[in-house]
Design a protein around this motif. Structure first.
Motif, mmCIF file in Angstrom:
data_model
loop_
_atom_site.group_PDB
_atom_site.id
_atom_site.type_symbol
_atom_site.label_atom_id
_atom_site.label_comp_id
_atom_site.label_asym_id
_atom_site.label_seq_id
_atom_site.Cartn_x
_atom_site.Cartn_y
_atom_site.Cartn_z
ATOM 1 N N ALA A 61 0.836 -1.257 0.051
ATOM 2 C CA ALA A 61 0.012 0.021 0.236
ATOM 3 C C ALA A 61 0.761 1.298 0.010
ATOM 4 O O ALA A 61 0.494 2.129 -0.677
ATOM 5 C CB ALA A 61 -1.025 0.077 1.112
ATOM 6 N N VAL A 62 1.954 1.230 0.898
ATOM 7 C CA VAL A 62 2.910 2.604 0.999
ATOM 8 C C VAL A 62 3.507 2.504 -0.450
ATOM 9 O O VAL A 62 3.498 3.900 -0.825
ATOM 10 C CB VAL A 62 3.669 2.202 2.123
ATOM 11 N N GLN A 63 4.089 1.673 -0.919
ATOM 12 C CA GLN A 63 4.801 1.726 -2.295
ATOM 13 C C GLN A 63 4.038 2.341 -3.491
ATOM 14 O O GLN A 63 4.465 2.804 -4.249
ATOM 15 C CB GLN A 63 5.479 0.230 -2.382
ATOM 16 N N LYS A 64 2.530 1.734 -3.329
ATOM 17 C CA LYS A 64 1.815 1.971 -4.391
ATOM 18 C C LYS A 64 1.214 3.622 -4.257
ATOM 19 O O LYS A 64 1.259 4.173 -5.353
ATOM 20 C CB LYS A 64 0.323 1.255 -4.491
ATOM 21 N N HIS A 65 1.013 4.050 -3.212
ATOM 22 C CA HIS A 65 0.531 5.463 -2.852
ATOM 23 C C HIS A 65 1.362 6.507 -2.585
ATOM 24 O O HIS A 65 1.034 7.700 -2.964
ATOM 25 C CB HIS A 65 -0.622 5.198 -2.066
ATOM 26 N N VAL A 66 2.739 6.321 -2.390
ATOM 27 C CA VAL A 66 3.551 7.344 -1.699
ATOM 28 C C VAL A 66 4.557 7.597 -2.964
ATOM 29 O O VAL A 66 5.029 6.960 -3.380
ATOM 30 C CB VAL A 66 4.285 6.713 -0.412
ATOM 31 N N PRO A 67 4.684 8.950 -3.254
ATOM 32 C CA PRO A 67 5.631 9.385 -4.144
ATOM 33 C C PRO A 67 6.913 8.868 -3.758
ATOM 34 O O PRO A 67 7.564 8.910 -2.798
ATOM 35 C CB PRO A 67 5.668 10.803 -4.056
ATOM 36 N N PRO A 68 7.805 8.248 -4.836
ATOM 37 C CA PRO A 68 9.164 7.623 -4.660
ATOM 38 C C PRO A 68 10.055 8.549 -3.757
ATOM 39 O O PRO A 68 10.882 8.089 -3.089
ATOM 40 C CB PRO A 68 9.529 7.304 -5.989
ATOM 41 N N HIS A 69 9.976 10.006 -4.044
ATOM 42 C CA HIS A 69 11.052 10.819 -3.629
ATOM 43 C C HIS A 69 10.733 11.261 -1.999
ATOM 44 O O HIS A 69 11.509 11.383 -1.360
ATOM 45 C CB HIS A 69 11.115 12.189 -4.250
#
Length: 402
Positions: A333-341
């Motif tokens: 969920a975090v990896q899908k919704h949080v911007p990479p930077h």
């Protein structure tokens, strides 16, 4: 030859190196986890001393983790993991030397706990933020599940090996093997060469920490999950970290070998769940996390309600299943919704929130054990965790999280 979807991330060389090194290192972690409580008990400690080690470990993470997340977003994440492995390996080596010389004291182990907490603050967000750089988005959940399998393999092997090592040569032998696993992980990951990231624009470190906090608190499901889940962890970690070694010794009448077998049973549950969750893409991530949290709390309570070896192993397997399921679904969920930077900073805030109450939890449950007894402490902690996890289903943004 086409690999099953669950193994697709292993096609990528750098992911294979990361996975291999971390798997061996985690085996060492669980060897250490068996040796540590029996070393503390051998030095004359009890529930309070076991709780203090966990409290110092958690407090150290809390002090460091927010700055660690900002640093993880600024420097190559592989470099952060290498530094963490090297420092941890040197610390355990020092403990091994002291134990072998007969000079080890509980205070030395408290220093180890503080350094371990600091290195973990860097390691966890760096690992979670690095995986999207190593595998395509289409197999990200499989990558997270496979990374989680490092823990499951380790839980099957590490506690059993640890129990045998402690029984055969004492905790000092187990500590030495743990130190070697850290060095192995360092060497093998040094061979990896992940693609370079675009560096963040120069900015003061504290400003970058504030940016991560501002983003986190702008997303309701994110901050609610992070900080309320800290209460779930209190109910789970207190009984397991402080109570389980004593439960094995005083209620089940076992030793380090039985403790290792019971811990390995947790790994069986984790392996089965990781294999299952590596295949499909779970759509309702928020609901899944909450349901698994309820199941985990009930498993902790079950250990106290049915104090027999076979039942404890069964409930341990159920607890392992929920632990890895929550880890896979939450990280996805975090990896899908949080911007990479922002990934490193948000993951460090997640780590901060999750460990916010952990310094107090072991001490609280050491007192609870003294007041109501071991079995009742497991029941109290488990039911508390299940109730908090279930209450999160009342939050609309969590129910709709996909």
């Amino acid at each position: 030859m086409r690999l099953p979807r669950a193994l697709e991330p292993l096609r990528h060389r750098d992911f294979r190196l990361l996975w291999s090194g971390q798997t061996v290192s985690m085996v060492g972690n669980f060897i250490h986890g068996v040796a540590l409580p029996f070393q503390i008990l051998a030095l004359g400690g009890g529930a309070l001393e076991l709780g203090l080690w966990s409290a110092i470990f958690s407090a150290s993470m809390l002090v460091v983790v927010l700055l660690a997340g900002a640093i993880v977003d600024r420097v190559p994440r592989r470099r952060v993991i290498l530094a963490s492995d090297l420092v941890a390996g040197l610390v355990v080596s020092a403990v091994t030397v002291l134990a072998t010389a007969g000079q080890l004291r509980i205070e030395h182990l408290y220093v180890e706990a503080a350094i371990f907490g600091a290195t973990e603050s860097f390691l966890w967000p760096a690992l979670s933020a690095l995986i999207p750089e190593l595998v395509p988005a289409s197999i990200l959940q499989a990558g997270n599940a496979l990374r989680g399998s490092s823990r499951q393999v380790s839980l099957l092997a590490g506690p059993v090996i640890g129990g045998l090592l402690v029984a055969a040569g004492g905790p000092k032998v187990a500590f030495g093997v743990d130190a070697a696993t850290f060095i192995f992980s360092f060497v093998i990951l040094s061979l990896a060469s992940p693609p370079p990231r675009e560096p963040l624009p120069p900015a003061p470190l504290l400003r970058q920490v504030r940016e991560g906090l501002a983003y986190t608190f702008s997303v309701p499901w994110l901050w609610i999950f992070i900080f309320v889940w800290a209460l779930v962890l209190v109910g789970q970690v207190g009984p397991t970290n402080v109570g389980l070694p004593l439960f094995v010794r005083d209620v089940l009448g076992g030793d380090a070998r039985m403790f290792g077998l019971l811990t390995a049973a947790v790994g069986v549950g984790e392996v089965v769940t990781a294999v299952v969750l590596a295949q499909p893409n779970v759509r309702r991530l928020g609901i899944g996390i909450c349901i698994f949290g309820v199941v985990g709390g009930l498993a902790i309570a079950g250990i106290g309600l049915v104090p027999h070896v076979a039942a404890t192993m069964l409930f341990g397997a159920v607890f392992g299943a929920q632990f890895v399921a929550i880890g896979i679904l939450w990280t996805t969920a975090v990896q899908k919704h949080v911007p990479p930077h922002l990934m490193g900073r948000v993951l460090s805030i997640d780590f901060f929130g999750g460990t916010l109450l952990l310094p107090a939890a072991p001490v609280i449950f050491a007192v609870v054990i003294e007041v109501v007894g071991l079995s009742q402490a497991f029941v109290i902690g488990g039911l508390f965790a299940a109730a908090i996890a279930g209450s999160l289903l009342l939050v609309p943004s969590i129910r709709s999280l996909e």
